[in-house]
Design a protein around this motif. Structure first.
Motif, PDB file in Angstrom:
ATOM      1  N   ALA A 133       4.917  -9.450  -1.609  1.00 56.55           N
ATOM      2  CA  ALA A 133       4.127  -8.324  -1.075  1.00 56.55           C
ATOM      3  C   ALA A 133       4.170  -8.377   0.478  1.00 56.55           C
ATOM      4  O   ALA A 133       3.931  -7.223   0.919  1.00 56.55           O
ATOM      5  CB  ALA A 133       2.611  -8.759  -1.675  1.00 56.55           C
ATOM      6  N   GLN A 136       5.869  -5.553   2.509  1.00 53.07           N
ATOM      7  CA  GLN A 136       5.165  -4.074   2.383  1.00 53.07           C
ATOM      8  C   GLN A 136       3.946  -3.827   2.874  1.00 53.07           C
ATOM      9  O   GLN A 136       3.431  -3.035   2.863  1.00 53.07           O
ATOM     10  CB  GLN A 136       5.379  -3.565   0.752  1.00 53.07           C
ATOM     11  N   LEU A 137       3.048  -4.981   3.125  1.00 52.97           N
ATOM     12  CA  LEU A 137       1.668  -4.947   3.606  1.00 52.97           C
ATOM     13  C   LEU A 137       1.586  -4.026   4.745  1.00 52.97           C
ATOM     14  O   LEU A 137       0.630  -3.261   4.797  1.00 52.97           O
ATOM     15  CB  LEU A 137       1.189  -6.378   3.882  1.00 52.97           C
ATOM     16  N   GLN A 140       1.730  -0.501   3.838  1.00 52.01           N
ATOM     17  CA  GLN A 140       0.648   0.049   2.975  1.00 52.01           C
ATOM     18  C   GLN A 140      -0.644   0.054   3.748  1.00 52.01           C
ATOM     19  O   GLN A 140      -1.602   0.933   3.583  1.00 52.01           O
ATOM     20  CB  GLN A 140       0.280  -1.230   1.848  1.00 52.01           C
ATOM     21  N   CYS A 141      -0.949  -0.731   4.897  1.00 46.61           N
ATOM     22  CA  CYS A 141      -2.232  -0.643   5.547  1.00 46.61           C
ATOM     23  C   CYS A 141      -1.973   0.638   6.327  1.00 46.61           C
ATOM     24  O   CYS A 141      -3.037   1.361   6.662  1.00 46.61           O
ATOM     25  CB  CYS A 141      -2.024  -1.696   6.790  1.00 46.61           C
ATOM     26  N   ALA A 143      -0.726   3.585   5.489  1.00 47.61           N
ATOM     27  CA  ALA A 143      -0.828   4.432   4.733  1.00 47.61           C
ATOM     28  C   ALA A 143      -2.324   4.779   4.227  1.00 47.61           C
ATOM     29  O   ALA A 143      -2.945   5.551   4.175  1.00 47.61           O
ATOM     30  CB  ALA A 143      -0.038   4.424   3.160  1.00 47.61           C
ATOM     31  N   ILE A 144      -3.070   3.243   4.050  1.00 51.11           N
ATOM     32  CA  ILE A 144      -4.291   3.383   4.051  1.00 51.11           C
ATOM     33  C   ILE A 144      -5.282   3.857   5.073  1.00 51.11           C
ATOM     34  O   ILE A 144      -6.098   4.488   4.568  1.00 51.11           O
ATOM     35  CB  ILE A 144      -4.918   1.914   3.524  1.00 51.11           C
ATOM     36  N   ASP A 219       1.040  -7.667  -5.599  1.00 54.09           N
ATOM     37  CA  ASP A 219       1.549  -6.205  -5.674  1.00 54.09           C
ATOM     38  C   ASP A 219       1.166  -5.488  -4.235  1.00 54.09           C
ATOM     39  O   ASP A 219       1.445  -4.284  -3.944  1.00 54.09           O
ATOM     40  CB  ASP A 219       0.829  -5.237  -6.890  1.00 54.09           C
ATOM     41  N   GLY A 220       0.463  -6.286  -3.570  1.00 56.25           N
ATOM     42  CA  GLY A 220       0.213  -5.704  -2.323  1.00 56.25           C
ATOM     43  C   GLY A 220      -1.473  -5.622  -1.892  1.00 56.25           C
ATOM     44  O   GLY A 220      -2.241  -6.293  -2.652  1.00 56.25           O
ATOM     45  N   VAL A 221      -1.749  -4.658  -1.070  1.00 56.11           N
ATOM     46  CA  VAL A 221      -3.336  -4.461  -0.849  1.00 56.11           C
ATOM     47  C   VAL A 221      -3.948  -3.689  -1.985  1.00 56.11           C
ATOM     48  O   VAL A 221      -3.510  -2.583  -2.304  1.00 56.11           O
ATOM     49  CB  VAL A 221      -3.265  -3.481   0.409  1.00 56.11           C
ATOM     50  N   ARG A 222      -5.181  -4.164  -2.479  1.00 55.25           N
ATOM     51  CA  ARG A 222      -5.500  -3.706  -3.832  1.00 55.25           C
ATOM     52  C   ARG A 222      -6.983  -3.181  -3.201  1.00 55.25           C
ATOM     53  O   ARG A 222      -7.557  -2.188  -4.048  1.00 55.25           O
ATOM     54  CB  ARG A 222      -5.960  -5.035  -4.685  1.00 55.25           C
ATOM     55  N   ALA A 267       4.497   4.307   8.460  1.00 49.83           N
ATOM     56  CA  ALA A 267       3.776   4.757   7.377  1.00 49.83           C
ATOM     57  C   ALA A 267       2.546   5.471   7.576  1.00 49.83           C
ATOM     58  O   ALA A 267       2.145   6.353   6.727  1.00 49.83           O
ATOM     59  CB  ALA A 267       3.463   3.348   6.762  1.00 49.83           C
TER      60      ALA A 267
END
Length: 343
Positions: A133, A136-137, A140-141, A143-144, A219-222, A267
Protein backbone atom coordinates in the motif's frame (compact mmCIF):
# COMPACT_ATOMS: atom_id res chain seq x y z
CA UNK A 1 -20.30 5.29 40.64
CA UNK A 2 -17.81 7.03 38.36
CA UNK A 3 -18.61 8.35 34.92
CA UNK A 4 -16.68 5.42 33.46
CA UNK A 5 -18.94 3.02 35.35
CA UNK A 6 -22.14 4.63 34.06
CA UNK A 7 -20.96 5.02 30.45
CA UNK A 8 -22.09 1.56 29.22
CA UNK A 9 -25.61 2.11 30.55
CA UNK A 10 -25.90 5.63 29.10
CA UNK A 11 -24.46 4.50 25.78
CA UNK A 12 -26.86 1.56 25.56
CA UNK A 13 -29.79 3.91 26.21
CA UNK A 14 -28.54 6.28 23.52
CA UNK A 15 -28.23 3.45 21.01
CA UNK A 16 -31.77 2.30 21.77
CA UNK A 17 -33.06 5.85 21.45
CA UNK A 18 -31.35 6.64 18.15
CA UNK A 19 -30.80 3.29 16.42
CA UNK A 20 -33.19 0.81 17.99
CA UNK A 21 -33.49 -2.01 20.52
CA UNK A 22 -32.05 -3.90 22.22
CA UNK A 23 -29.03 -1.55 22.16
CA UNK A 24 -26.73 -4.01 23.89
CA UNK A 25 -23.14 -2.71 24.16
CA UNK A 26 -20.23 -5.10 23.72
CA UNK A 27 -16.44 -4.78 23.67
CA UNK A 28 -16.39 -1.19 24.97
CA UNK A 29 -12.75 -0.07 24.96
CA UNK A 30 -11.24 3.39 25.34
CA UNK A 31 -8.74 4.09 22.56
CA UNK A 32 -5.43 5.84 23.10
CA UNK A 33 -4.38 8.94 21.18
CA UNK A 34 -6.40 12.02 20.35
CA UNK A 35 -5.64 15.28 22.07
CA UNK A 36 -9.05 16.93 21.96
CA UNK A 37 -11.61 14.14 22.22
CA UNK A 38 -12.23 10.99 24.24
CA UNK A 39 -12.65 8.03 21.89
CA UNK A 40 -14.28 4.67 22.57
CA UNK A 41 -14.62 1.60 20.36
CA UNK A 42 -17.63 -0.67 20.85
CA UNK A 43 -20.09 -3.00 19.18
CA UNK A 44 -23.82 -2.31 19.36
CA UNK A 45 -26.58 -4.87 18.90
CA UNK A 46 -29.56 -3.40 17.04
CA UNK A 47 -32.28 -5.76 15.95
CA UNK A 48 -30.54 -8.93 14.89
CA UNK A 49 -27.36 -7.17 13.73
CA UNK A 50 -24.14 -6.12 15.42
CA UNK A 51 -22.56 -2.83 14.34
CA UNK A 52 -18.92 -1.82 14.93
CA UNK A 53 -19.01 1.80 16.12
CA UNK A 54 -16.89 4.63 17.54
CA UNK A 55 -17.98 7.09 20.24
CA UNK A 56 -16.19 10.44 20.40
CA UNK A 57 -16.89 12.85 23.25
CA UNK A 58 -15.62 16.40 23.66
CA UNK A 59 -14.38 16.86 27.25
CA UNK A 60 -16.14 19.63 29.16
CA UNK A 61 -12.88 21.57 29.61
CA UNK A 62 -12.55 21.79 25.81
CA UNK A 63 -15.89 23.53 25.36
CA UNK A 64 -14.69 26.96 26.46
CA UNK A 65 -11.93 28.90 24.68
CA UNK A 66 -8.95 30.07 26.72
CA UNK A 67 -6.42 32.80 25.90
CA UNK A 68 -3.74 30.21 25.17
CA UNK A 69 -5.94 27.81 23.21
CA UNK A 70 -8.04 30.21 21.19
CA UNK A 71 -11.19 28.99 19.53
CA UNK A 72 -12.53 25.52 20.18
CA UNK A 73 -12.57 23.05 17.27
CA UNK A 74 -15.65 21.52 15.69
CA UNK A 75 -17.82 19.26 17.81
CA UNK A 76 -21.24 17.63 17.94
CA UNK A 77 -23.71 18.62 15.26
CA UNK A 78 -21.20 20.73 13.33
CA UNK A 79 -18.70 17.88 13.25
CA UNK A 80 -21.43 15.57 11.98
CA UNK A 81 -22.59 18.02 9.31
CA UNK A 82 -19.05 18.38 7.99
CA UNK A 83 -18.54 14.62 7.86
CA UNK A 84 -21.75 14.25 5.89
CA UNK A 85 -20.67 16.99 3.47
CA UNK A 86 -17.29 15.30 3.08
CA UNK A 87 -18.91 11.97 2.21
CA UNK A 88 -21.10 13.73 -0.36
CA UNK A 89 -17.94 15.15 -1.97
CA UNK A 90 -16.38 11.71 -2.26
CA UNK A 91 -14.07 11.88 0.76
CA UNK A 92 -13.64 8.61 2.69
CA UNK A 93 -14.90 10.03 5.98
CA UNK A 94 -16.59 8.26 8.92
CA UNK A 95 -20.35 7.80 8.51
CA UNK A 96 -22.23 9.40 11.39
CA UNK A 97 -24.85 7.21 13.08
CA UNK A 98 -25.69 9.34 16.16
CA UNK A 99 -25.30 12.98 17.11
CA UNK A 100 -25.49 13.06 20.90
CA UNK A 101 -28.15 15.30 22.42
CA UNK A 102 -28.80 16.44 26.02
CA UNK A 103 -31.16 13.52 26.69
CA UNK A 104 -28.27 11.11 26.11
CA UNK A 105 -26.35 12.60 29.09
CA UNK A 106 -23.05 11.85 27.39
CA UNK A 107 -21.93 15.39 26.67
CA UNK A 108 -21.21 16.64 23.17
CA UNK A 109 -20.12 14.11 20.60
CA UNK A 110 -20.97 11.66 17.87
CA UNK A 111 -21.17 7.96 17.17
CA UNK A 112 -19.77 6.89 13.81
CA UNK A 113 -19.22 3.65 12.01
CA UNK A 114 -15.91 1.98 12.82
CA UNK A 115 -13.55 1.45 9.89
CA UNK A 116 -11.03 -1.37 10.11
CA UNK A 117 -7.37 -0.52 9.60
CA UNK A 118 -4.27 1.05 11.14
CA UNK A 119 -3.86 4.64 12.36
CA UNK A 120 -0.40 4.54 13.96
CA UNK A 121 1.96 6.36 11.62
CA UNK A 122 5.03 4.31 12.51
CA UNK A 123 3.25 1.03 11.81
CA UNK A 124 1.90 2.37 8.52
CA UNK A 125 5.45 3.26 7.49
CA UNK A 126 7.27 0.14 8.70
CA UNK A 127 4.87 -2.80 9.06
CA UNK A 128 5.15 -5.45 6.34
CA UNK A 129 1.34 -5.59 6.14
CA UNK A 130 1.33 -2.23 4.36
CA UNK A 131 4.29 -2.78 2.05
CA UNK A 132 2.09 -3.00 -1.04
CA UNK A 133 0.00 0.00 0.00
CA UNK A 134 2.80 2.45 0.84
CA UNK A 135 3.83 3.27 -2.76
CA UNK A 136 0.30 4.44 -3.57
CA UNK A 137 -0.49 6.36 -0.39
CA UNK A 138 0.86 9.75 -1.52
CA UNK A 139 -1.21 9.67 -4.71
CA UNK A 140 -4.28 8.55 -2.76
CA UNK A 141 -3.78 11.46 -0.37
CA UNK A 142 -3.57 13.87 -3.30
CA UNK A 143 -6.83 12.60 -4.78
CA UNK A 144 -8.54 12.67 -1.37
CA UNK A 145 -7.42 16.25 -0.73
CA UNK A 146 -8.83 17.31 -4.09
CA UNK A 147 -12.16 15.88 -2.88
CA UNK A 148 -11.83 17.64 0.49
CA UNK A 149 -11.29 20.94 -1.28
CA UNK A 150 -14.46 20.58 -3.36
CA UNK A 151 -16.72 20.07 -0.34
CA UNK A 152 -19.76 22.28 -0.80
CA UNK A 153 -19.44 25.00 1.86
CA UNK A 154 -23.13 25.90 1.59
CA UNK A 155 -24.13 23.75 4.56
CA UNK A 156 -20.99 24.47 6.55
CA UNK A 157 -21.46 28.13 7.41
CA UNK A 158 -20.22 27.32 10.92
CA UNK A 159 -16.66 27.01 9.58
CA UNK A 160 -14.44 29.97 10.45
CA UNK A 161 -12.46 31.78 7.77
CA UNK A 162 -8.76 31.37 8.55
CA UNK A 163 -6.50 32.78 5.82
CA UNK A 164 -2.77 32.76 6.38
CA UNK A 165 -2.83 36.20 8.03
CA UNK A 166 -5.45 35.09 10.55
CA UNK A 167 -3.52 31.92 11.35
CA UNK A 168 -0.35 33.92 11.90
CA UNK A 169 -2.22 36.20 14.33
CA UNK A 170 -3.63 33.16 16.16
CA UNK A 171 -0.23 31.57 16.66
CA UNK A 172 1.32 34.89 17.61
CA UNK A 173 -1.30 35.09 20.35
CA UNK A 174 -0.52 31.53 21.43
CA UNK A 175 3.19 32.34 21.63
CA UNK A 176 2.50 35.41 23.75
CA UNK A 177 0.12 33.50 26.03
CA UNK A 178 2.76 30.82 26.67
CA UNK A 179 5.15 33.59 27.78
CA UNK A 180 8.16 31.40 27.03
CA UNK A 181 10.05 33.28 24.30
CA UNK A 182 12.48 31.30 22.16
CA UNK A 183 14.61 32.93 19.43
CA UNK A 184 13.85 30.18 16.89
CA UNK A 185 10.10 30.58 17.42
CA UNK A 186 10.35 34.34 17.00
CA UNK A 187 12.42 33.83 13.84
CA UNK A 188 9.81 31.43 12.50
CA UNK A 189 6.90 33.79 13.15
CA UNK A 190 8.81 36.65 11.50
CA UNK A 191 9.66 34.45 8.49
CA UNK A 192 6.00 33.52 8.08
CA UNK A 193 4.96 37.19 8.27
CA UNK A 194 7.49 38.10 5.58
CA UNK A 195 6.51 35.28 3.20
CA UNK A 196 2.71 35.25 3.34
CA UNK A 197 1.58 33.97 -0.08
CA UNK A 198 -1.49 35.16 -1.97
CA UNK A 199 -4.21 32.50 -1.76
CA UNK A 200 -5.59 31.75 -5.23
CA UNK A 201 -8.85 30.45 -3.74
CA UNK A 202 -10.61 29.74 -0.48
CA UNK A 203 -12.30 26.43 0.22
CA UNK A 204 -13.01 23.91 2.97
CA UNK A 205 -9.68 22.84 4.47
CA UNK A 206 -9.28 19.77 6.68
CA UNK A 207 -6.66 21.49 8.83
CA UNK A 208 -4.99 18.35 10.25
CA UNK A 209 -4.60 16.04 7.24
CA UNK A 210 -1.56 13.89 8.01
CA UNK A 211 -0.21 10.45 8.68
CA UNK A 212 -1.75 9.50 12.03
CA UNK A 213 -5.17 10.88 11.09
CA UNK A 214 -5.70 8.33 8.34
CA UNK A 215 -7.01 4.78 8.59
CA UNK A 216 -4.88 2.63 6.29
CA UNK A 217 -5.34 -0.96 5.19
CA UNK A 218 -3.45 -3.19 2.80
CA UNK A 219 -5.46 -1.51 0.03
CA UNK A 220 -4.42 2.02 1.06
CA UNK A 221 -6.28 4.91 2.70
CA UNK A 222 -9.71 3.84 3.93
CA UNK A 223 -10.80 6.81 6.03
CA UNK A 224 -9.85 10.38 7.01
CA UNK A 225 -10.23 11.19 10.72
CA UNK A 226 -10.05 14.18 13.08
CA UNK A 227 -11.86 17.03 11.34
CA UNK A 228 -12.08 19.38 14.33
CA UNK A 229 -9.57 21.86 12.86
CA UNK A 230 -11.47 22.25 9.59
CA UNK A 231 -12.01 25.81 8.37
CA UNK A 232 -12.27 27.95 5.26
CA UNK A 233 -8.82 28.76 4.00
CA UNK A 234 -5.96 28.14 1.61
CA UNK A 235 -6.10 24.55 0.25
CA UNK A 236 -2.31 24.42 0.02
CA UNK A 237 -2.24 24.28 3.83
CA UNK A 238 -3.37 20.65 3.71
CA UNK A 239 -0.72 19.67 1.18
CA UNK A 240 1.97 21.37 3.25
CA UNK A 241 0.84 19.90 6.59
CA UNK A 242 1.17 16.29 5.47
CA UNK A 243 4.75 17.08 4.40
CA UNK A 244 5.81 18.41 7.82
CA UNK A 245 8.67 16.18 8.91
CA UNK A 246 7.09 15.44 12.30
CA UNK A 247 4.44 13.31 10.58
CA UNK A 248 6.93 10.96 8.88
CA UNK A 249 7.10 8.67 11.93
CA UNK A 250 10.39 7.05 11.00
CA UNK A 251 9.71 6.95 7.27
CA UNK A 252 12.30 8.43 4.95
CA UNK A 253 10.04 10.05 2.35
CA UNK A 254 8.68 13.62 2.54
CA UNK A 255 4.93 12.93 2.29
CA UNK A 256 3.92 11.33 5.58
CA UNK A 257 7.12 9.26 5.54
CA UNK A 258 5.63 7.04 2.83
CA UNK A 259 5.61 9.01 -0.45
CA UNK A 260 6.97 11.69 -2.75
CA UNK A 261 5.75 15.25 -3.20
CA UNK A 262 5.55 14.82 -6.99
CA UNK A 263 3.08 11.94 -6.57
CA UNK A 264 0.99 13.97 -4.11
CA UNK A 265 0.89 17.06 -6.33
CA UNK A 266 0.26 15.14 -9.57
CA UNK A 267 -2.64 13.16 -8.15
CA UNK A 268 -4.12 16.32 -6.63
CA UNK A 269 -4.14 18.03 -10.03
CA UNK A 270 -5.44 14.97 -11.89
CA UNK A 271 -8.32 14.65 -9.40
CA UNK A 272 -9.44 18.22 -10.07
CA UNK A 273 -7.60 20.04 -7.31
CA UNK A 274 -5.82 22.32 -9.77
CA UNK A 275 -2.14 23.09 -10.35
CA UNK A 276 0.23 23.08 -7.38
CA UNK A 277 3.02 25.59 -6.83
CA UNK A 278 5.66 23.70 -4.79
CA UNK A 279 6.93 26.96 -3.26
CA UNK A 280 3.42 27.76 -2.02
CA UNK A 281 3.16 24.33 -0.41
CA UNK A 282 6.64 24.75 1.07
CA UNK A 283 5.47 27.94 2.83
CA UNK A 284 2.73 25.98 4.57
CA UNK A 285 5.19 23.19 5.40
CA UNK A 286 7.48 25.73 7.10
CA UNK A 287 4.53 27.40 8.83
CA UNK A 288 3.45 23.93 9.95
CA UNK A 289 6.79 23.52 11.74
CA UNK A 290 6.17 26.80 13.60
CA UNK A 291 2.66 25.70 14.51
CA UNK A 292 3.77 22.32 15.83
CA UNK A 293 6.58 23.90 17.82
CA UNK A 294 4.07 26.20 19.51
CA UNK A 295 1.68 23.30 20.09
CA UNK A 296 4.53 21.41 21.77
CA UNK A 297 5.28 24.46 23.89
CA UNK A 298 1.65 24.86 24.89
CA UNK A 299 1.31 21.16 25.70
CA UNK A 300 4.45 21.09 27.80
CA UNK A 301 3.71 24.28 29.71
CA UNK A 302 0.11 23.20 30.19
CA UNK A 303 1.32 20.46 32.51
CA UNK A 304 2.81 23.05 34.87
CA UNK A 305 1.06 24.89 37.68
CA UNK A 306 2.62 28.11 36.38
CA UNK A 307 1.03 27.84 32.92
CA UNK A 308 -1.61 30.42 31.89
CA UNK A 309 -5.01 29.16 33.02
CA UNK A 310 -3.56 26.19 34.94
CA UNK A 311 -5.89 24.57 37.46
CA UNK A 312 -4.15 24.02 40.83
CA UNK A 313 -4.07 20.34 41.70
CA UNK A 314 -5.19 19.22 38.24
CA UNK A 315 -3.95 15.85 37.00
CA UNK A 316 -0.63 16.14 35.17
CA UNK A 317 -0.12 14.39 31.86
CA UNK A 318 3.19 12.64 31.21
CA UNK A 319 2.24 12.59 27.51
CA UNK A 320 1.91 16.38 27.50
CA UNK A 321 5.32 16.83 29.07
CA UNK A 322 6.84 14.41 26.55
CA UNK A 323 5.29 16.36 23.68
CA UNK A 324 6.62 19.59 25.13
CA UNK A 325 10.17 18.22 25.10
CA UNK A 326 9.93 17.64 21.33
CA UNK A 327 9.87 21.34 20.51
CA UNK A 328 13.45 21.30 19.19
CA UNK A 329 12.52 18.89 16.37
CA UNK A 330 10.09 21.11 14.42
CA UNK A 331 12.30 24.14 15.06
CA UNK A 332 15.28 22.36 13.47
CA UNK A 333 13.02 21.26 10.60
CA UNK A 334 11.96 24.88 10.14
CA UNK A 335 15.55 26.11 9.98
CA UNK A 336 16.40 23.41 7.42
CA UNK A 337 13.42 24.42 5.29
CA UNK A 338 14.03 28.16 5.23
CA UNK A 339 17.77 27.72 4.60
CA UNK A 340 17.27 25.21 1.79
CA UNK A 341 18.80 22.23 3.62
CA UNK A 342 15.62 20.12 3.80
CA UNK A 343 14.85 17.34 1.35
Amino acid sequence: MTERDTLPHKLAAAVRRHLGAPGEIRELVRLTGGATKVTWSFDAVVGGDTYPLILQQTPAERLTPTPSRGTVGLRGAHDAALLQAALAAGVPAPRVRIVLDPDDDLGEGTVTERVAGETLGRKINTDARFASARPQLAAQCGAILAAVHRIDPTGTDFLAAQPAQAQLAMYRTLADACDHPLPAVELGLRWVAEHLPPAPRTCVVHGDFRNGNLIVGDDGVRCVLDWELAHLGDPMLDLGWICVKTWRFGGGLPVGGFGHRDDLFRAYGQAGGGPVDPAHVRFWEAFGCVKWALMCMHKGLGALDTAPGAVPGARRSVEAVAIGRRIEEPLLDLLDLITGKAD
